[in-house]
Structures are given as C-alpha cells and as structure tokens.
Design a protein around this motif. Structure first.
Motif, PDB file in Angstrom:
ATOM      1  N   LEU A 134       0.773  -1.387  -0.013  1.00  0.00           N
ATOM      2  CA  LEU A 134       0.016  -0.009  -0.076  1.00  0.00           C
ATOM      3  C   LEU A 134       0.940   1.189   0.104  1.00  0.00           C
ATOM      4  O   LEU A 134       0.347   2.350   0.635  1.00  0.00           O
ATOM      5  CB  LEU A 134      -0.851  -0.039   1.243  1.00  0.00           C
ATOM      6  CG  LEU A 134      -1.689  -1.335   1.330  1.00  0.00           C
ATOM      7  CD1 LEU A 134      -2.548  -1.166   2.709  1.00  0.00           C
ATOM      8  CD2 LEU A 134      -2.971  -1.122   0.267  1.00  0.00           C
ATOM      9  N   VAL A 135       2.124   1.292  -0.582  1.00  0.00           N
ATOM     10  CA  VAL A 135       2.876   2.360  -0.643  1.00  0.00           C
ATOM     11  C   VAL A 135       2.125   3.660  -1.260  1.00  0.00           C
ATOM     12  O   VAL A 135       1.471   3.524  -2.261  1.00  0.00           O
ATOM     13  CB  VAL A 135       4.016   1.978  -1.445  1.00  0.00           C
ATOM     14  CG1 VAL A 135       4.993   3.103  -1.510  1.00  0.00           C
ATOM     15  CG2 VAL A 135       4.928   0.676  -0.867  1.00  0.00           C
ATOM     16  N   GLY A 136       2.384   4.790  -0.404  1.00  0.00           N
ATOM     17  CA  GLY A 136       2.033   5.916  -0.946  1.00  0.00           C
ATOM     18  C   GLY A 136       0.524   6.151  -1.097  1.00  0.00           C
ATOM     19  O   GLY A 136      -0.048   6.997  -1.705  1.00  0.00           O
ATOM     20  N   CYS A 137      -0.318   5.335  -0.308  1.00  0.00           N
ATOM     21  CA  CYS A 137      -1.758   5.296  -0.331  1.00  0.00           C
ATOM     22  C   CYS A 137      -2.165   6.319   0.771  1.00  0.00           C
ATOM     23  O   CYS A 137      -2.542   6.026   1.827  1.00  0.00           O
ATOM     24  CB  CYS A 137      -2.554   3.762  -0.025  1.00  0.00           C
ATOM     25  SG  CYS A 137      -2.200   2.618  -1.476  1.00  0.00           S
ATOM     26  N   SER A 138      -2.234   7.691   0.507  1.00  0.00           N
ATOM     27  CA  SER A 138      -2.309   8.812   1.413  1.00  0.00           C
ATOM     28  C   SER A 138      -3.772   8.843   1.988  1.00  0.00           C
ATOM     29  O   SER A 138      -4.059   9.703   2.847  1.00  0.00           O
ATOM     30  CB  SER A 138      -2.165  10.065   0.662  1.00  0.00           C
ATOM     31  OG  SER A 138      -2.760  10.296  -0.539  1.00  0.00           O
ATOM     32  N   LEU A 139      -4.769   8.090   1.246  1.00  0.00           N
ATOM     33  CA  LEU A 139      -6.183   8.281   1.951  1.00  0.00           C
ATOM     34  C   LEU A 139      -6.487   7.347   3.012  1.00  0.00           C
ATOM     35  O   LEU A 139      -7.526   7.378   3.293  1.00  0.00           O
ATOM     36  CB  LEU A 139      -6.984   8.209   0.686  1.00  0.00           C
ATOM     37  CG  LEU A 139      -6.790   9.380  -0.649  1.00  0.00           C
ATOM     38  CD1 LEU A 139      -7.822   9.190  -1.529  1.00  0.00           C
ATOM     39  CD2 LEU A 139      -7.022  10.762   0.176  1.00  0.00           C
ATOM     40  N   ILE A 140      -5.944   6.396   3.252  1.00  0.00           N
ATOM     41  CA  ILE A 140      -5.866   5.186   4.289  1.00  0.00           C
ATOM     42  C   ILE A 140      -5.421   5.723   5.497  1.00  0.00           C
ATOM     43  O   ILE A 140      -4.400   6.730   5.501  1.00  0.00           O
ATOM     44  CB  ILE A 140      -5.372   3.998   3.835  1.00  0.00           C
ATOM     45  CG1 ILE A 140      -3.561   3.967   4.042  1.00  0.00           C
ATOM     46  CG2 ILE A 140      -6.048   3.342   2.537  1.00  0.00           C
ATOM     47  CD1 ILE A 140      -3.315   2.580   3.471  1.00  0.00           C
ATOM     48  N   ASP A 141      -6.058   5.449   6.661  1.00  0.00           N
ATOM     49  CA  ASP A 141      -5.732   5.610   7.861  1.00  0.00           C
ATOM     50  C   ASP A 141      -5.776   4.590   9.037  1.00  0.00           C
ATOM     51  O   ASP A 141      -6.008   3.367   8.575  1.00  0.00           O
ATOM     52  CB  ASP A 141      -6.461   6.811   8.549  1.00  0.00           C
ATOM     53  CG  ASP A 141      -7.853   6.440   8.627  1.00  0.00           C
ATOM     54  OD1 ASP A 141      -8.353   5.355   8.723  1.00  0.00           O
ATOM     55  OD2 ASP A 141      -8.863   7.681   8.352  1.00  0.00           O
ATOM     56  N   ASP A 142      -5.781   4.801  10.087  1.00  0.00           N
ATOM     57  CA  ASP A 142      -5.785   3.636  11.221  1.00  0.00           C
ATOM     58  C   ASP A 142      -6.960   2.808  11.150  1.00  0.00           C
ATOM     59  O   ASP A 142      -6.795   1.749  11.587  1.00  0.00           O
ATOM     60  CB  ASP A 142      -5.444   4.348  12.571  1.00  0.00           C
ATOM     61  CG  ASP A 142      -3.979   5.016  12.720  1.00  0.00           C
ATOM     62  OD1 ASP A 142      -3.260   4.395  12.185  1.00  0.00           O
ATOM     63  OD2 ASP A 142      -3.734   5.711  13.618  1.00  0.00           O
ATOM     64  N   THR A 143      -8.256   3.481  10.886  1.00  0.00           N
ATOM     65  CA  THR A 143      -9.213   2.789  10.631  1.00  0.00           C
ATOM     66  C   THR A 143      -9.352   1.607   9.623  1.00  0.00           C
ATOM     67  O   THR A 143      -9.719   0.355   9.953  1.00  0.00           O
ATOM     68  CB  THR A 143     -10.465   3.795  10.381  1.00  0.00           C
ATOM     69  OG1 THR A 143     -10.479   4.805  11.362  1.00  0.00           O
ATOM     70  CG2 THR A 143     -11.756   3.048  10.365  1.00  0.00           C
ATOM     71  N   GLY A 144      -8.808   1.987   8.397  1.00  0.00           N
ATOM     72  CA  GLY A 144      -8.613   0.990   7.613  1.00  0.00           C
ATOM     73  C   GLY A 144      -7.717  -0.247   7.909  1.00  0.00           C
ATOM     74  O   GLY A 144      -7.923  -1.299   7.745  1.00  0.00           O
ATOM     75  N   LEU A 145      -6.752   0.194   8.648  1.00  0.00           N
ATOM     76  CA  LEU A 145      -5.686  -0.988   9.206  1.00  0.00           C
ATOM     77  C   LEU A 145      -6.526  -1.836  10.230  1.00  0.00           C
ATOM     78  O   LEU A 145      -6.001  -3.017  10.164  1.00  0.00           O
ATOM     79  CB  LEU A 145      -4.312  -0.410   9.796  1.00  0.00           C
ATOM     80  CG  LEU A 145      -3.550   0.521   9.006  1.00  0.00           C
ATOM     81  CD1 LEU A 145      -2.251   0.832   9.640  1.00  0.00           C
ATOM     82  CD2 LEU A 145      -3.210  -0.183   7.589  1.00  0.00           C
ATOM     83  N   GLN A 146      -7.503  -1.312  10.870  1.00  0.00           N
ATOM     84  CA  GLN A 146      -8.030  -2.148  11.743  1.00  0.00           C
ATOM     85  C   GLN A 146      -8.889  -3.186  10.980  1.00  0.00           C
ATOM     86  O   GLN A 146      -9.077  -4.362  11.613  1.00  0.00           O
ATOM     87  CB  GLN A 146      -9.239  -1.203  12.575  1.00  0.00           C
ATOM     88  CG  GLN A 146     -10.206  -1.878  13.593  1.00  0.00           C
ATOM     89  CD  GLN A 146      -9.263  -2.539  14.639  1.00  0.00           C
ATOM     90  OE1 GLN A 146      -8.645  -1.776  15.328  1.00  0.00           O
ATOM     91  NE2 GLN A 146      -9.489  -3.976  14.945  1.00  0.00           N
ATOM     92  N   PHE A 147      -9.385  -2.956   9.702  1.00  0.00           N
ATOM     93  CA  PHE A 147     -10.164  -3.891   9.022  1.00  0.00           C
ATOM     94  C   PHE A 147      -9.132  -5.099   8.660  1.00  0.00           C
ATOM     95  O   PHE A 147      -9.401  -6.166   8.658  1.00  0.00           O
ATOM     96  CB  PHE A 147     -10.650  -3.233   7.761  1.00  0.00           C
ATOM     97  CG  PHE A 147     -11.756  -2.238   7.749  1.00  0.00           C
ATOM     98  CD1 PHE A 147     -12.948  -2.712   8.539  1.00  0.00           C
ATOM     99  CD2 PHE A 147     -11.673  -0.998   7.153  1.00  0.00           C
ATOM    100  CE1 PHE A 147     -13.885  -1.771   8.836  1.00  0.00           C
ATOM    101  CE2 PHE A 147     -12.854  -0.045   7.530  1.00  0.00           C
ATOM    102  CZ  PHE A 147     -13.768  -0.445   8.311  1.00  0.00           C
TER     103      PHE A 147
END
Length: 659
Positions: free
Chosen positions: A247-260
C-alpha cells in the motif's frame, strides 16, 4: 581421453544446467550442433530483442514457458497476427529474412501450448486486437505483465480477461485502465493469485471491491500510489488467502482501515505501508495483533514515532525477519525493545531521528543474525557503533552508511576484520573514509557493490587495494571522487573483470587512457561518465570498441568528445538501450548516426545540443521512431519540430519530455 561423442544427452543436459551466466550459455550453443540442440531442448525462457527473428526462435525453442517481448519495440497487432498464422508462406511476408530457417515438419504454433508467462511491458505498439489474439492462442498462460504500456486501457483489459487460466497479472502504471477494465479482468480471470496495480490512477474503491469479491484466491496484491480509501481495506480484509499486501503511498488510508486488516486476512505475512501519511503506530498495532505469523513489515516514512506499545508487540512475532521504520523518531529504549526480536535479519533505520551509538549497541546485542542494516543519514553514528555491529553481526551482508560523516577508517578496519561475508556497502558522502580504510575493507572478499560517491579523500591507491582483492565487485559508485584518475581504472580493469555498473561522473582526472582501460571490461553494462572533460573521441572509441554489452550510457557534459567518438559509438555499441547526450558537441550527422544505427535504443536525452539544428533533430527522430519509447528534448523545440514528427512519435507510444 573421452571425446564429446561419448557424452550422453542426459550428461550434457546436466552440464548445461550448471552454466551460471548468459555468456556461458551463449558460448555453449556455439560449440557444435549437438550443444546447440541441447540448448534448444533445455531452454525455458527467451528474451527477444528483434521481432524479425521471433518466428525462427520460437520454432527452434519448443519448450519455452516464459517469453519476454518487453525490449522488442516493433511488436504490434500486425506482427502478432502473422506470428500466429499456421502458414509458412504467410510468415515470409513479415519475416522474409528468417522464414527459410524455420524447421521443416514442425508446427509453427507449438510454442503457444507450453507458454506459461508472457512479458509485454512497455510494448507500446500492441493493441487490444493483437493482445486478445495472443491470450487466446496461449491457452495455458498463467502470468502476463503489461506494465508501463501507455496505450493500455479498458479495451486491452477486456482482451486480457480472455485468459481464464491466468494466475498473475501485472499492470503497473497502465494509466488508461479504470474500474471498468479491472472489473472485466476480475470476472474473466477468477483464478488470479497475484495482481499488481501500482500507479493505475483511475482505479478506485469500486474496482478493488469487485476484484476482492471475484478473486478470492488472491495471495499478492499491490495497490501502491492508488487513491483508494479505507473502503478498499475493508474489502481486502475479506480475502482469506492474502499473504502479501503493498500500500505504498496510499495517502487516503488511515488507522481505521488498518483495523479492517487486523480483523481479516488470516494468512497475511508481508505488509508495506511506507509513505502512508495517515497511519500511526496504533494502526500498525491492529495489524500486528491479528497476525502472529507476520514476516515483513515496512512502514518507512509513515510513522512520526515508533511507540513503545508497537515495539512490545513486535517481540511476540516469532517469524518476523524484516522491519523498516525509516524516518521515524526512535529512542535508545526503542532499540532495546527491538533487540528482543532475535529472528530479525533486516532492519531499516534510514533517517531515523534519535539513532545513537548506545541505541545501535543495544539493538545488535540481541539481533545477532542481521544480514541487512540501513543506517542512511544517521548522523550521530560513530566508529563505536560500527564496532558493535561488526562484533555482534558477523554474518552481515549489506550495510548502508550514507552520510554517516563521523565514521573513519577505524570502521572499515572493524568491517574488514569481522564482517567477511559483506557483499554490499554504501559509504556515500562519508568524508572520513580514506585509502587506509579501503585497504582494511579489501579483506571483505565477497564484496560485490561498493558506493564511495562524494568521498573526497580516497584516491587511486585506495581503489587499487579494493581491485586487487575484491574480484567479485559488480558495482562501484565513484561520483565526484576528485582523487580518482586513470590509475584507478587500470586497477579495476585488471582486478574486477565482473564489473557491470560504474559511476565516474565528475571524476575530472579521468582521460582517454582511463577509457582505454575501461574498454577491457567486457561485462560493463551501465556507465555514468558525466562531466569527464578530459575524455575525447579517442577515449569514447576505445570504450565502445571494448564494451560490447554496454546498455546504459550517460555522458552529459562530455564536451570534448567529437563526432569521431559518436561514430564509433554508433558502430560498436549495438546493445545500447539508454543514452544521455545532453550538453555534448555532437553534430547533425553524428546524432543521426547514433539514433539510426543503435537499433535497440529505447530512451534518449538530447538537451542543449548546440551543434544540432532543428532539421538534424527531425532527421534523427525519424530514423528511430519505430523503436524509441522515451526522449527528452529542449522545450524550445516543442514549436519548432514539425507536427508530423511529434504526432508520429506520440502515436507510436513515445513519451516526449520537454525540458
């Protein structure tokens, strides 16, 4: 003494498989007919440079499972149509020079039945019609690479969807592909296990969601630099077999997405979230907690700091062998926590704020199995830290110390005494390195890559020590090493016969004599020689005549090379694929000779050629527009070149960069 005739076919095959290099295999097949036959029967992969030889090569190598056409610029729909014909007379229409050499009695399409992998990256002339023909003809195809095909769009993606057996698709930087094209691939290629969509900027959450629903067997997924959001990570979390996620350089993801991700992907082993500005240590904790079998974690230039909670969870990952947290703020206690990860073999700490000698000492006291360590721009590191690394990590193979200005020859003494398996060492901009240090370092006989750029205190003597003992060297970077001259190149030419990459840019003491020495390096493949003002046409002629494998040449600001050198380059350097002639004194005729004779040339930088007129540029570009894929020109030429030249280059997939 036994003759060659007494060797059985099985024994010859075993000997052939033991040949390590392409050069050795080429020499083998030139020995005799039997050796050539063994090569034909055994060879499983083929990289084609010229389309006119393609039919005879495919007929002569019936057991191919991989075909690479990425450097074959004339492949287009018409060539594919004739290539797939079953008529020998039809083949002679497009390939008259080789049609008579096709083996008699052999099915011209037999190669299609064994082919499993097809590489078409940068094949700018191939459209959806030719691609569909290829995919349908190669019924057992499992892998296709169409990366960097600038004309690849949704219609071409639809053609790709005909490959129902495909397990791997690589479409990096196919800028014309949208969610529609990806949907067609997902529906038609339900067996996909590996998909790379890096830089496919038109693909959104919608396309990723459909891909995840239709291709449940996905094991590898690369969405780097896409404008996807947490919605995509929620879809990805449903993949039961996913092992590698980039997911290199995916600037629109955050910690909520990593929770998934933490709640899904039970088999995840490798994750790369580098340069994702929206994530933090807490988000990575979610991923780590849910995946005890994690092997590699890359979060370089994403974390502002590496929290103690995250480091505590690292300790529980028994299989973790690689961590990269470049750019994060760390403390000595953080290094102490990392030292508990005893399975680590690679750590990336480049530009980490807070990296000190004490921290490194604590780290290596536990991570004694390290093979790769990156300390780029860790400015506080001194010889004491290098001693600790050398003493604890005796099996170290790669060490990056760029801009570690406080290390001296003592560090190289420690490395040369204890790290005898060292293969790669980066000392760029380490001002404390001198000839004595290089003498110590020469004890590392396995050294294959050495970067000494911007080291002002090294000279021919120091490089002579390296060349005399480190005979496995394949790459040396001497950028702006002002103490390096012809004697250093003499040492390299006699001691480092395997040298393939060399950077001599702005080593102003190098002259034509040095170029003559370089001409003895038959394996040299990539040469940067910017600003060598003492090199003339004589030196370039010696280089070109000796280095027949040269593929990448950068001679920007070589202002004293005249047309005699460029004519020699055009005659001898037939393998050149990239060249930079900016700020050179080449004439109209010289440029036309270079651009027309170098039949494998794909990229050229032609800025500030003061002796070349607009007419000269036009003639040179016309002579190569069948194969050229990228050219850099002065912005002033944008409105001076004829519309015909500009449009023809664009229609053939050539990217013009105006400087």
């Amino acid at each position: 003494m036994a003759s060659l005739e007494s060797l059985t076919e099985d024994l010859l095959v075993r000997i052939y498989k033991g040949l390590a290099s392409d050069a050795d295999r080429k020499s083998w097949r030139l020995v005799c007919r039997d050796f050539h036959r063994i090569d034909a029967l055994t060879r499983s992969s083929l990289r084609v440079l010229r389309v006119e030889f393609l039919p005879s090569l495919l007929a002569n190598y019936p057991r191919l499972d991989a075909l690479d056409l990425s450097v074959c610029p004339r492949i287009d729909d018409g060539a594919v149509s004739l290539l797939l014909t079953t008529s020998r007379s039809s083949l002679g229409v497009l390939f008259p020079r080789v049609s008579s050499h096709l083996p008699s009695g052999r099915d011209p399409l037999s190669w299609t039945r064994g082919l499993r992998k097809l590489v078409l990256s940068r094949s700018t002339g191939l459209g959806y019609y030719g691609l569909e023909q290829l995919i349908r003809a190669c019924a057992y195809l499992e892998s296709v690479d169409v990366s960097y095909c600038c004309g690849f769009g949704d219609r071409e993606a639809a053609a790709l969807s005909c490959g129902g057996r495909l397990r791997e698709v690589k479409m990096d930087k196919c800028l014309g592909v949208t969610d529609v094209g990806l949907a067609k691939i997902a529906v038609g290629c339900g067996r996909l296990e590996k998909v790379s969509l890096k830089w496919c900027m038109e693909i959104s959450d919608l396309g990723v969601d459909l891909l995840c629903k239709k291709c449940m067997d996905l094991k590898f997924l690369d969405l780097s630099y896409l404008k996807v959001t947490n919605d995509s990570l929620q879809s990805i979390g449903s993949l039961p077999k996913l092992e590698v996620l980039a997911l290199v350089g995916c600037s629109l993801i955050d910690d909520t997405g990593l929770q998934f991700l933490g709640d899904g992907c039970p088999l995840l082993r490798v994750i790369d979230t580098s340069r994702c500005n929206g994530i933090s240590s807490s988000g990575l904790v979610s991923v780590v907690k849910g995946h005890e079998d994690l092997v590699q974690l890359n979060s370089s230039y994403s974390l502002t700091e590496c929290s103690s909670i995250l480091l505590r969870f690292f300790k529980d990952l028994k299989n973790l062998n690689a961590i990269k947290i470049d750019g994060a703020q760390v403390s000595d206690s953080a290094f102490k926590a990392l030292s508990n990860c005893t399975s680590l073999v690679e750590i990336g700490l480049g530009k980490c704020i807070g990296a000190t000698n004490l921290g490194i000492m604590r780290l290596v006291s536990g991570c004694v199995n390290l093979r790769v360590l990156d300390l780029t721009c860790c400015h506080s590191i001194t010889d004491a830290a290098i001693f600790a690394i050398s003493d604890s990590c005796r099996n170290l193979m790669c060490l990056k110390l760029e801009s570690c200005n406080m290390i001296t020859e003592k560090s190289l003494y420690y490395l040369g005494s204890f790290c005898l398996l060292l293969e790669e060492l980066d000392l760029t901009d380490c001002g404390g390195i001198n000839d004595t240090g290089l003498e110590f370092l020469s004890n590392c006989l396995e050294l294959s890559s050495l970067k000494l750029a911007l080291c002002p205190t090294i000279s021919d003597k120091g490089l002579g020590h390296i060349a005399s003992k480190c005979q496995k060297i394949c790459e040396i970077d001497l950028y702006r090493c002002n103490g390096i001259g012809d004697d250093a190149l003499a040492a390299l030419s006699s001691g480092c016969k395997k040298l393939r990459r060399l950077n001599l840019s702005y080593c102003s003491d190098v002259t034509d004599r040095g170029m003559e020495y370089l001409g003895q390096l038959e394996e040299l493949w990539d040469l940067e020689m910017r600003g060598l003002v003492n090199v003339t046409g004589v030196g370039l002629m010696a280089l070109a005549a000796g280095c027949k494998r040269l593929a990448d040449l950068d001679m920007k600001f070589c202002e004293n090379v005249d047309d005699s050198g460029f004519w020699a380059l055009a005659y001898y350097a037939r393998n050149l694929r990239q060249i930079n002639l900016s700020h050179c004194n080449i004439s109209n005729m010289g440029l036309c000779m270079v651009m027309s004779n170098l039949t494998r040339l794909q990229e050229a930088k032609l800025v500030h050629l003061n002796k070349v007129t607009v007419e000269g540029f036009e003639l040179a570009l016309r002579s190569c527009w069948v194969r050229i894929k990228k050219v850099k020109l002065l912005a002033a030429l944008r409105f001076k070149l004829s519309l015909d030249v500009r449009e023809t280059l664009r229609s053939r997939g050539c990217k013009i960069r105006w400087d």
